[in-house]
Design a protein around this motif. Structure first.
Motif, PDB file in Angstrom:
ATOM      1  N   GLY A 180      18.694 -26.222  19.764  1.00  0.00           N
ATOM      2  CA  GLY A 180      19.282 -25.522  18.614  1.00  0.00           C
ATOM      3  C   GLY A 180      19.634 -26.485  17.492  1.00  0.00           C
ATOM      4  N   THR A 181      20.095 -27.664  17.848  1.00  0.00           N
ATOM      5  CA  THR A 181      20.452 -28.677  16.851  1.00  0.00           C
ATOM      6  C   THR A 181      19.239 -29.014  15.986  1.00  0.00           C
ATOM      7  OG1 THR A 181      22.134 -29.604  18.313  1.00  0.00           O
ATOM      8  CG2 THR A 181      21.271 -31.071  16.599  1.00  0.00           C
TER       9      THR A 181
ATOM     10  N   ASP B 159      22.569 -19.583  12.139  1.00  0.00           N
ATOM     11  CA  ASP B 159      22.687 -20.220  13.457  1.00  0.00           C
ATOM     12  C   ASP B 159      23.001 -19.081  14.432  1.00  0.00           C
ATOM     13  OD1 ASP B 159      23.620 -21.305  15.802  1.00  0.00           O
ATOM     14  OD2 ASP B 159      24.623 -22.986  14.842  1.00  0.00           O
TER      15      ASP B 159
ATOM     16  N   GLN C  37      24.685 -18.841  19.632  1.00  0.00           N
ATOM     17  CA  GLN C  37      25.615 -18.157  20.557  1.00  0.00           C
ATOM     18  C   GLN C  37      25.396 -16.643  20.583  1.00  0.00           C
ATOM     19  OE1 GLN C  37      27.504 -19.472  22.765  1.00  0.00           O
ATOM     20  NE2 GLN C  37      27.660 -21.603  22.102  1.00  0.00           N
TER      21      GLN C  37
ATOM     22  N   SER D  82      18.720 -21.258  21.206  1.00  0.00           N
ATOM     23  CA  SER D  82      18.588 -22.355  22.167  1.00  0.00           C
ATOM     24  C   SER D  82      18.504 -21.809  23.582  1.00  0.00           C
ATOM     25  CB  SER D  82      19.810 -23.271  22.020  1.00  0.00           C
ATOM     26  OG  SER D  82      19.751 -24.307  22.950  1.00  0.00           O
TER      27      SER D  82
ATOM     28  N   HIS E 294      19.275 -23.119  26.576  1.00  0.00           N
ATOM     29  CA  HIS E 294      20.274 -23.380  27.620  1.00  0.00           C
ATOM     30  C   HIS E 294      21.531 -22.523  27.505  1.00  0.00           C
ATOM     31  CE1 HIS E 294      23.338 -26.186  25.704  1.00  0.00           C
ATOM     32  NE2 HIS E 294      22.394 -26.267  24.792  1.00  0.00           N
ATOM     33  N   LYS E 295      21.609 -21.698  26.450  1.00  0.00           N
ATOM     34  CA  LYS E 295      22.766 -20.791  26.372  1.00  0.00           C
ATOM     35  C   LYS E 295      22.477 -19.480  27.100  1.00  0.00           C
ATOM     36  CE  LYS E 295      24.710 -23.707  23.434  1.00  0.00           C
ATOM     37  NZ  LYS E 295      25.793 -24.600  23.768  1.00  0.00           N
TER      38      LYS E 295
END
Ligand code: PLP
Length: 375
Positions: free
Chosen positions: A70-71, A176, A179, A197, A199-200
């Motif tokens: 995500g970054t 973004d 989440q 992302s 891994h969330k």
């Protein structure tokens, strides 16, 4: 039994996601750019993963770009959009409670001559109109998170995107969505770029996506062999892309899952009602997946380790800031005693009532034992 309640930091990899990763590592080692069958077979798997993710967002597969996290997606979108518009404008609008991967990227734009307008949260919430009212003919980019990682506060970025374009149709809008992805429904509306992302949502760490609207003007930030249509060069991580897609499939019932998680959050909120030292920091309208509260009188870290000894895992703020004071709670201008005693609970699909019960029992014990220690 482990009671893991820090899913906004990361989630355990699901069986199905791990299996999908292993299948590729074992049987599809080809480079998807290769012209022979081993490469083509791998490429088909990769493109299928892209289709699954595109379908989940209601966009075209060619609008999805795989990244490392995500970054990286946030960096790519923010630098890429601002630099591509530098010829006619220099203003960037951002909320005051963004994740560091947005906040620090926007700050870095200042060195390139951009001016940054930061909209602070009021009572934990950002008012869409506050963002919209700052858009000018010089605004190159508006970047706003849909779900805040520390309090779960929600922001209607699709609405903001439409209003921003009414004022300046050349302004880029980035969201973004790390989440919110597969937890909240989204209408992409006039959003130009969006990050998520793996891994969330129970896929491995090290895979992300950038949605980019077809025809959007983005200046490249990475150069190489031209993979991902030149936007993100580097040999493709097919295994993790497929692991990500498998996790997306498991999260498909967004509304059903949210109902289940909302019941757990309600159970926790009710349980916390019995403590007279608890203040809820998450706004009423926050996502069911996150609850931030202060356990006044005790430092977050002390409570966190006390709970850890009972196999209950929560966070003192965002995992990225490693024990630093919460950026979001500070932006909310909460008193120090609430910031220093803040606990973030974040749910994932694997959580059950047992986890909430273990947390509440742990807090009760903490209240008694830590109090004794203080005397
Ligand atoms: N944006 C938000 C809101 C996040 O919570 C996170 C991770 O904590 C990120 C971006 C960064 O994602 P990644 O860990 O994949 O780089």
């Amino acid at each position: 039994m482990v009671h893991y309640l820090d899913n906004a930091a990361t989630t355990p990899v699901s069986e199905k996601s791990a299996e999908a990763v292993m299948e590729i590592l074992r049987d599809y080692y080809g480079n998807p750019s290769s012209l022979y069958s081993i490469g083509i077979k791998a490429s088909k798997k990769y493109e299928h993963a892209r289709e699954v993710i595109a379908e989940s967002l209601g966009c075209r597969p060619e609008e999805i770009f795989f990244t490392g996290c995500g970054t990286e997606s946030n960096n790519l979108a923010i630098f890429g959009a601002a630099r591509a518009r530098k010829a006619w404008g220099n203003e960037v609008i951002v909320t005051g409670y963004e994740h560091p991967s947005v906040q620090n990227t926007v700050d870095a734009l200042k060195d390139e001559g951009f001016e940054v307008i930061t909209i602070a949260p009021k009572n934990g919430v950002i008012e869409p109109e506050e963002i919209i009212s700052h858009v000018s003919p010089k605004t190159v980019l508006v970047t706003a998170m849909m779900v805040n990682n520390e309090t779960g506060a929600m922001l209607d970025v699709p609405y903001i995107s439409k209003k921003v374009k009414e004022i300046n149709k050349r302004t880029a809008v980035h969201c973004d969505f790390v989440q919110g992805y597969m937890k909240e429904k989204i209408d992409l509306a006039a959003i130009d770029t969006l990050s998520a992302s793996g891994h969330k949502i129970n896929a491995p760490k090290g895979i992300g996506i950038l949605y980019m609207r077809k025809g959007f003007n983005l200046r490249k930030t990475q150069f190489g062999g031209g993979q991902e249509k030149g936007i993100r060069s580097g040999t493709e991580n097919i295994a993790f892309a497929c692991g990500f897609a498998a996790a997306v499939e498991e999260h498909k019932d967004i509304e059903g899952n949210a109902r289940k998680i909302a019941a757990l959050k309600a159970m926790l909120t009710e349980g916390l009602g019995e403590f007279d030292n608890v203040t809820i920091n998450s706004p009423e309208s926050s996502t069911p997946y996150v609850l931030n509260f202060s356990f006044e009188g005790y430092r977050s870290e002390t409570v966190l380790h006390f709970l850890e000894a009972r196999d209950v895992y929560v966070s003192s703020g965002s995992a990225c800031s490693k024990g630093e004071r919460s950026h979001t709670l500070e932006a909310m201008k909460l008193p120090s005693k609430l910031v220093d005693s803040a606990i973030r609970v974040s749910f994932g699909l694997q959580n059950t009532e047992d986890d909430v019960k273990a947390l509440l029992d742990g807090l009760r014990e903490a209240g008694q034992s830590l109090m004794k220690a203080k005397r």
